[in-house]
Design an enzyme around this catalytic site. Structure first.
Site, PDB file in Angstrom:
ATOM      1  N   LYS A  52       0.842  -1.207   0.000  1.00 54.97           N
ATOM      2  CA  LYS A  52       0.000   0.000   0.000  1.00 54.97           C
ATOM      3  C   LYS A  52       0.874   1.252   0.000  1.00 54.97           C
ATOM      4  CE  LYS A  52      -3.859  -2.440   2.067  1.00 54.97           C
ATOM      5  NZ  LYS A  52      -4.717  -2.749   3.219  1.00 54.97           N
ATOM      6  N   GLN A  96      -4.749  -1.541   9.319  1.00 57.16           N
ATOM      7  CA  GLN A  96      -4.645  -2.866   8.704  1.00 57.16           C
ATOM      8  C   GLN A  96      -5.255  -3.923   9.630  1.00 57.16           C
ATOM      9  OE1 GLN A  96      -3.642  -3.430   5.576  1.00 57.16           O
ATOM     10  NE2 GLN A  96      -4.010  -5.616   5.776  1.00 57.16           N
ATOM     11  N   ASP A 119     -11.056   2.754   3.606  1.00 59.33           N
ATOM     12  CA  ASP A 119     -11.346   1.320   3.478  1.00 59.33           C
ATOM     13  C   ASP A 119     -12.853   1.067   3.338  1.00 59.33           C
ATOM     14  OD1 ASP A 119      -9.356  -0.631   3.328  1.00 59.33           O
ATOM     15  OD2 ASP A 119      -8.818  -0.414   5.448  1.00 59.33           O
TER      16      ASP A 119
HETATM   17  N1  GUN Z   1      -7.018  -6.988   5.842  1.00 59.98           N
HETATM   18  C1  GUN Z   1      -7.390  -7.759   4.794  1.00 59.98           C
HETATM   19  N2  GUN Z   1      -7.942  -6.988   3.832  1.00 59.98           N
HETATM   20  C2  GUN Z   1      -7.921  -5.724   4.282  1.00 59.98           C
HETATM   21  C3  GUN Z   1      -8.337  -4.471   3.739  1.00 59.98           C
HETATM   22  O1  GUN Z   1      -8.872  -4.368   2.629  1.00 59.98           O
HETATM   23  N3  GUN Z   1      -8.134  -3.391   4.526  1.00 59.98           N
HETATM   24  C4  GUN Z   1      -7.569  -3.468   5.747  1.00 59.98           C
HETATM   25  N4  GUN Z   1      -7.422  -2.336   6.448  1.00 59.98           N
HETATM   26  N5  GUN Z   1      -7.169  -4.599   6.274  1.00 59.98           N
HETATM   27  C5  GUN Z   1      -7.346  -5.723   5.544  1.00 59.98           C
END
Ligand code: GUN
Length: 279
Positions: A52, A96, A119
């Site tokens: 990311k 996350q 998100d």
């Molecule tokens: N963990 C697995 N997929 C995601 C996601 O799309 N966003 C976040 N913040 N954590 C995750």
């Protein structure tokens, strides 16, 4: 021969569009900024977080990185989120998942200001999606819609079957397909005679988390199959929830793993971050 939906190419296109939008904002003196919080050292999470941050750099966005130890008190994390909520130079906040055991995920996600919740996990944004108001949408299902649109596959009036009902993928996926005027069925572990239901699908979206579970018997001739899963098979090769070799001869279009839905998630995150500023 099935059309192979190229998520790598489509995500690169979206990232390029984001880069241009971020550049325009920069000319107005705005540096688009994403704050990324990771609690603990889950190795898969570390890979996602790194990717990311790399994507931000490639799109000309700034990223702020917060790596907190697994034993961080929950209140400390909540304080950090509140501080980032208040900072005008921070446009998006991402925590996350999963969080370490003992942390209340719901409480943490609720603390993120909805207008910075790139998100799309905050109940406010989930609610907006369900009543058709603008808001942030969870990146993976939003990416699936982009894949369909940009591959020239129409959704309106189609039988859409979603396998999986998670808050992150299955449920928002169903809402998005409905918004696009699909006729939507959601299946899950208690669904009776799953192949009978999935065989009705013109568009089948699979997010079950079981390697190669979906075989040809689950798929109607000419269906579009979207595979959200990612796993390693016993030979250590990446594979999805769909048995690609077995299913693809039957499809009109299908996403591969890797190179299908996977790269779309981060591209849509970048899109959400730049949109958080433009709104
Ligand atoms: N963990 C697995 N997929 C995601 C996601 O799309 N966003 C976040 N913040 N954590 C995750």
């Amino acid at each position: 021969m099935a059309q192979i939906i190229d998520g790598k190419a489509i995500s690169a296109q979206i990232r390029e569009e984001v880069r241009i939008r971020a550049e325009k904002l920069k000319e107005q003196g705005i540096t688009v900024t994403l704050a990324v919080i990771q609690v603990g050292e889950d190795p898969a999470s570390s890979v996602y977080v790194r990717n990311k941050k790399k994507a931000c750099e490639a799109c000309g966005l700034a990223s702020l990185s917060y790596e907190l130890p697994a034993d961080t008190p929950e209140e400390k994390l909540l304080e950090l989120i509140r501080e980032l909520n208040e900072r005008p130079d921070v446009n998006g906040i991402l925590v996350q998942l999963p969080l370490p055991e003992g942390m209340d995920e719901e409480k943490v996600l609720d603390e993120i200001a909805p207008e910075k919740d790139v998100d799309g996990f905050h109940p406010m944004n989930v609610g907006c999606l369900s009543i058709g108001k603008p808001g942030f949408v969870s990146c993976t299902p939003a990416g699936v819609i982009e894949l369909l649109h940009r591959s020239g596959i129409s959704i309106s009036g189609k039988e859409c079957v979603v396998v999986g009902r998670s808050n992150i993928v299955g449920k928002p996926m169903a809402m998005l397909l409905l918004r696009e005027n699909g006729t939507v069925t959601v299946c899950h572990s208690r669904t009776k005679d799953l192949p009978e239901v999935t065989r009705r699908a013109d568009i089948l979206v699979v997010a079950v988390g079981k390697p190669k579970m979906i075989t040809a018997e689950y798929v109607k001739e000419g269906a579009v199959v979207i595979d959200v899963g990612i796993h390693r098979d016993p030979d250590n090769h990446l594979c999805g929830d769909v048995d690609f070799e077995n299913v693809s001869p039957k499809c009109s279009a299908i996403t591969p793993v890797p190179g299908g839905v996977g790269p779309m998630t981060i591209a849509m995150l970048m899109k959400n971050v730049v949109e958080s500023v433009e709104r």
